[in-house]
Design a protein around this motif. Sequence first.
Motif, short mmCIF file in Angstrom:
data_model
loop_
_atom_site.label_atom_id
_atom_site.label_comp_id
_atom_site.label_asym_id
_atom_site.label_seq_id
_atom_site.Cartn_x
_atom_site.Cartn_y
_atom_site.Cartn_z
N PRO A 91 42.41 38.42 63.73
CA PRO A 91 41.62 37.37 64.37
C PRO A 91 40.44 38.05 64.80
O PRO A 91 39.17 37.14 65.06
CB PRO A 91 42.39 36.95 65.71
N ASN A 92 40.14 39.22 65.04
CA ASN A 92 38.98 39.74 65.31
C ASN A 92 37.70 39.79 64.34
O ASN A 92 36.79 40.07 64.66
CB ASN A 92 39.05 41.21 65.94
N TRP A 93 38.25 39.39 63.08
CA TRP A 93 37.26 39.33 62.07
C TRP A 93 36.36 38.06 62.38
O TRP A 93 35.22 37.94 61.70
CB TRP A 93 37.96 39.14 60.43
N HIS A 94 36.76 37.12 63.09
CA HIS A 94 35.93 35.91 63.57
C HIS A 94 35.18 36.14 64.78
O HIS A 94 34.42 35.37 64.96
CB HIS A 94 36.78 34.69 63.21
N GLN A 95 35.42 37.09 65.37
CA GLN A 95 34.88 37.35 66.77
C GLN A 95 33.53 37.69 66.52
O GLN A 95 33.18 38.30 65.46
CB GLN A 95 35.40 38.39 67.55
N ILE A 102 35.57 33.74 55.98
CA ILE A 102 36.11 34.84 55.96
C ILE A 102 37.49 34.96 54.94
O ILE A 102 38.29 33.80 55.15
CB ILE A 102 36.90 35.06 57.37
N ALA A 103 37.83 35.62 54.35
CA ALA A 103 38.87 35.79 53.33
C ALA A 103 39.33 37.28 53.28
O ALA A 103 38.75 38.31 53.75
CB ALA A 103 38.57 35.30 51.95
#
Length: 138
Positions: free
Chosen positions: A74-78, A86-87
Amino acid sequence: MKENIEEDCVWAGNETGLQPGGGTKEHIYGPKGKKMQPQQHDGNRENITVMVTICADDTNIPPLIIYKGLSYRPNWHQNNQLGALIAISKKGWTDGTIGCLWLEDFDKKTHAKAGARAQLLLVNGHNSHYTWEFLEYT
């Protein structure tokens, strides 16, 4: 049928890989006078792929970022201020499935700009751009 494709409907997409931490300093130690020195580094071989798409009219759409992993974090979208797609993939590289995801995202993000006009998307010879699903996308 011959299409007259206008500049604001001509796009190019390409991917590039990067390794986080690759810019850190590395020191090589060895005996004086020895020609080949072993290189030592932190061992981080993580790869991130970024797929960018630009238009001939000098506009662009948010990139696709592919992280190495087996599950989504989830932190990849923060703080995703670009609105990047994001993939994930096992090696951090693009593949046929992600290539189709990128193409669908491109269509969503450029459809309103193009209206009913034809668009041209130029891609390189990467195999993720030549799957049946990618080529038959409408």
